[in-house]
Motif scaffolding. Structure first.
Motif, mmCIF file in Angstrom:
data_model
loop_
_atom_site.group_PDB
_atom_site.id
_atom_site.type_symbol
_atom_site.label_atom_id
_atom_site.label_comp_id
_atom_site.label_asym_id
_atom_site.label_seq_id
_atom_site.Cartn_x
_atom_site.Cartn_y
_atom_site.Cartn_z
ATOM 1 N N ARG A 120 26.727 -35.370 -19.772
ATOM 2 C CA ARG A 120 26.392 -34.369 -18.758
ATOM 3 C C ARG A 120 27.594 -33.540 -18.323
ATOM 4 N NH1 ARG A 120 22.368 -34.890 -14.494
ATOM 5 N NH2 ARG A 120 24.012 -35.707 -13.151
ATOM 6 N N LEU A 121 28.801 -34.010 -18.612
ATOM 7 C CA LEU A 121 30.024 -33.278 -18.271
ATOM 8 C C LEU A 121 30.909 -33.184 -19.507
ATOM 9 C CD1 LEU A 121 30.759 -35.174 -14.911
ATOM 10 C CD2 LEU A 121 29.598 -32.968 -15.143
ATOM 11 N N THR B 210 28.526 -36.421 -9.410
ATOM 12 C CA THR B 210 27.450 -35.635 -10.032
ATOM 13 C C THR B 210 26.256 -36.486 -10.446
ATOM 14 O OG1 THR B 210 28.430 -35.876 -12.250
ATOM 15 C CG2 THR B 210 29.127 -33.983 -10.920
ATOM 16 N N ARG B 211 26.326 -37.800 -10.283
ATOM 17 C CA ARG B 211 25.311 -38.701 -10.830
ATOM 18 C C ARG B 211 23.902 -38.364 -10.354
ATOM 19 N NH1 ARG B 211 26.774 -43.775 -12.307
ATOM 20 N NH2 ARG B 211 28.748 -42.713 -12.661
ATOM 21 N N GLU C 218 27.956 -40.602 -18.149
ATOM 22 C CA GLU C 218 27.817 -39.377 -17.349
ATOM 23 C C GLU C 218 28.721 -38.277 -17.886
ATOM 24 O OE1 GLU C 218 26.585 -36.985 -13.951
ATOM 25 O OE2 GLU C 218 25.740 -38.713 -15.003
ATOM 26 N N ALA D 41 29.843 -30.260 -5.754
ATOM 27 C CA ALA D 41 28.616 -30.974 -6.089
ATOM 28 C C ALA D 41 27.522 -30.664 -5.064
ATOM 29 C CB ALA D 41 28.880 -32.482 -6.143
ATOM 30 N N ALA E 298 24.652 -30.489 -12.816
ATOM 31 C CA ALA E 298 25.822 -31.164 -13.381
ATOM 32 C C ALA E 298 26.568 -30.230 -14.322
ATOM 33 C CB ALA E 298 25.394 -32.433 -14.117
ATOM 34 N N ASP F 281 30.444 -29.012 -14.188
ATOM 35 C CA ASP F 281 31.284 -29.158 -15.382
ATOM 36 C C ASP F 281 32.003 -27.850 -15.701
ATOM 37 O OD1 ASP F 281 32.339 -30.558 -17.572
ATOM 38 O OD2 ASP F 281 30.760 -29.802 -18.900
#
Length: 482
Positions: free
Chosen positions: A110-111, A135-136, A106, A166, A143, A147
């Motif tokens: 994505r971050l 954030t999953r 993740e 989030a 996401a 970030d």
């Protein structure tokens, strides 16, 4: 404490700090290595592609290695068998290793900004994993929003702050799902008074305690109304000399409220003249710009959300005393305020670029609101208590015979009751207390922050984003040296 003992104590604290820093660096390196291992065992497919749906695999495929969706949408799928290697290397269960690999994937895909700070040793691994878990379920774009907004404060952001951001990202980038989930949550509300289960103080002796458990799930506005009323009645009971234990008085308050309302709330009443209800009071601290008020940008075209590229206004900023801080949907605010028995009080946001001062010791509401808007939390290092319930402390001690204007937005800072007492009364064995001062930008210190010095001489910088260690002051230059 003599000089030698003080030196030994300082050495021990330095040893704790050095070993903690080394452990953090080693943990970060191991976490990055887990991500590298996962990256070497990924597929070209990503989470969200139909081919990775477990239900579409045949029995032959399921008998061997398979790819798992461990990260959110847009992250690559990871081979299941590679997780066993991580579990063996870490000495943990497969499930624990799976969660670790999922967090690493993740963050890596994505971050990336937060992942880079973890790799550099600037953010603890546990903090990064906490963000990844929040954030999953977000879209790839949402996401990325988290970030960008969390990366620079990832070392200081608290769990509730990450959760609020989030939730805001979900509402911004997937408003339809957010609104549907909010309406679905209405069906989860309940209130249970377990009259059939009377508590016992001692299960061995069977001593009857004579209490029952009460639990439930309420709408936020209803919960705020209940909390305000319970707190008010509990204070009244205390003023009347009731039990000094606040928890006991709060439990008694519910009974008092029920007895005061008995006979008022009923289903059998005249429709034309229903029973009088207490008016709900909603206090909103408004955070709006001109574009939000008019719905247009510069009075010309429709307002476009810079984050999502969509038109319109989907979110409202909630900053209400006693309520959790964060964003809520405009529709939810409308549902709170649309009732005829609701009093709405709108308070304008304070201009934090201007200062204000008075001559008395107690600050008026306008100054208190200003200080609490500037500092959302207690300013003691690493404290996360809300400033809404904190005391306002004069950084420079108030002197009744001193200069005018001592009670100002520059000299007041929120301290929760525990840290206010410690700062004011707690003198350590060294003969020193915790002290703090505003930063001085002319001395290359960050603006809008305070620097605390502990009784051991350690320093911490606190700003509205959180806390970080601060180096000791440099040596004073010798004026006799060229």
């Amino acid at each position: 404490m003599d000089r030698g003992t003080h030196t030994t104590a300082t050495a021990l604290i330095d040893a704790v700090r050095e070993r903690t820093a080394a452990a953090r660096a080693a943990e970060a390196a191991a976490f990055v290595a887990v991500g590298d291992w996962a990256a070497a065992h990924t597929s070209d497919e990503v989470v969200g592609d139909p081919i990775t749906t477990l239900g579409e695999w045949d029995s032959e495929a399921l008998a061997g290695d398979q790819f798992l969706e461990l990260g959110g949408p847009g992250a690559p799928v990871v081979a299941e068998f590679c997780i066993s290697e991580i579990a063996a290397a870490r000495g943990c269960s497969f499930d624990a290793a799976r969660r670790l690999v999922g967090d690493a994937v993740e963050l890596r895909y994505r971050l990336p900004l937060i992942h880079a700070r973890i790799a550099a040793g600037e953010v603890d691994v546990w903090r990064g994993r906490r963000i990844a878990q929040a954030t999953r379920t977000l879209t790839f774009e949402a996401a990325g929003f988290v970030d960008r907004h969390v990366a620079y404060v990832a070392a200081k952001a608290t769990g509730p702050e990450v959760d609020r951001l989030a939730a805001e990202a979900a509402a911004r980038f997937d408003p339809e799902t957010t609104e549907a989930e909010r309406h679905a949550a209405d069906g989860d509300r309940y209130l249970s008074i377990e009259l059939g289960e009377v508590g016992y103080a001692d299960p061995l002796t069977g001593t009857l305690r004579g209490t029952v458990n009460v639990h439930g799930s309420l709408d936020l506005a209803d919960a705020l109304d209940l909390e305000r009323t319970v707190a008010h009645v509990a204070r009244q009971l205390g003023d009347l000399g009731c039990d000094p234990n606040l928890d006991i008085r709060r439990s008694m308050a519910l009974g008092e409220i029920a007895r005061r309302c008995e006979g008022v709330a009923t289903l059998e009443y005249d429709v034309e003249q229903p029973p009088t209800r207490a008016r709900r009071e909603v206090v909103l601290f408004v955070h709006l710009d001109q574009a939000a008020i008019t719905g247009t940008l510069n009075g010309i075209g429709p307002r476009i959300d810079a984050c999502t590229g969509m038109t319109g206004i989907d979110l409202a900023r909630l900053d209400t005393p006693g309520a959790p801080r964060g964003a809520v949907t405009v529709e939810q605010v409308q549902s709170w305020c649309g009732s005829t028995d609701t009093t709405v009080i709108v308070k304008p946001i304070v201009d934090l670029n201007r200062d204000d001062a008075v001559n008395g010791c107690a600050p008026p509401d306008r100054i208190a609101d200003h200080v609490r808007a500037r500092w959302p939390r207690c300013v003691f290092p690493y404290c996360t208590r809300s400033s809404r319930s904190a005391d306002l402390d004069h950084c420079e001690r108030y002197d009744e015979n001193g200069r005018p204007g001592q009670t100002s937005t520059r000299n007041l800072f929120p301290l929760c009751r525990r840290h206010h007492r410690m700062k004011t009364h707690r003198e350590m064995a060294t003969g020193k207390r915790w002290v703090y001062r505003p930063t001085d930008p002319t001395q290359n210190e960050p603006p809008h922050a305070v620097i605390w010095t502990s009784p051991m001489g350690l320093r911490y910088l606190v700003d509205p984003d959180g806390t970080r260690p601060w180096p000791p002051p440099g040596p004073t230059p010798d004026p006799n040296r060229a």
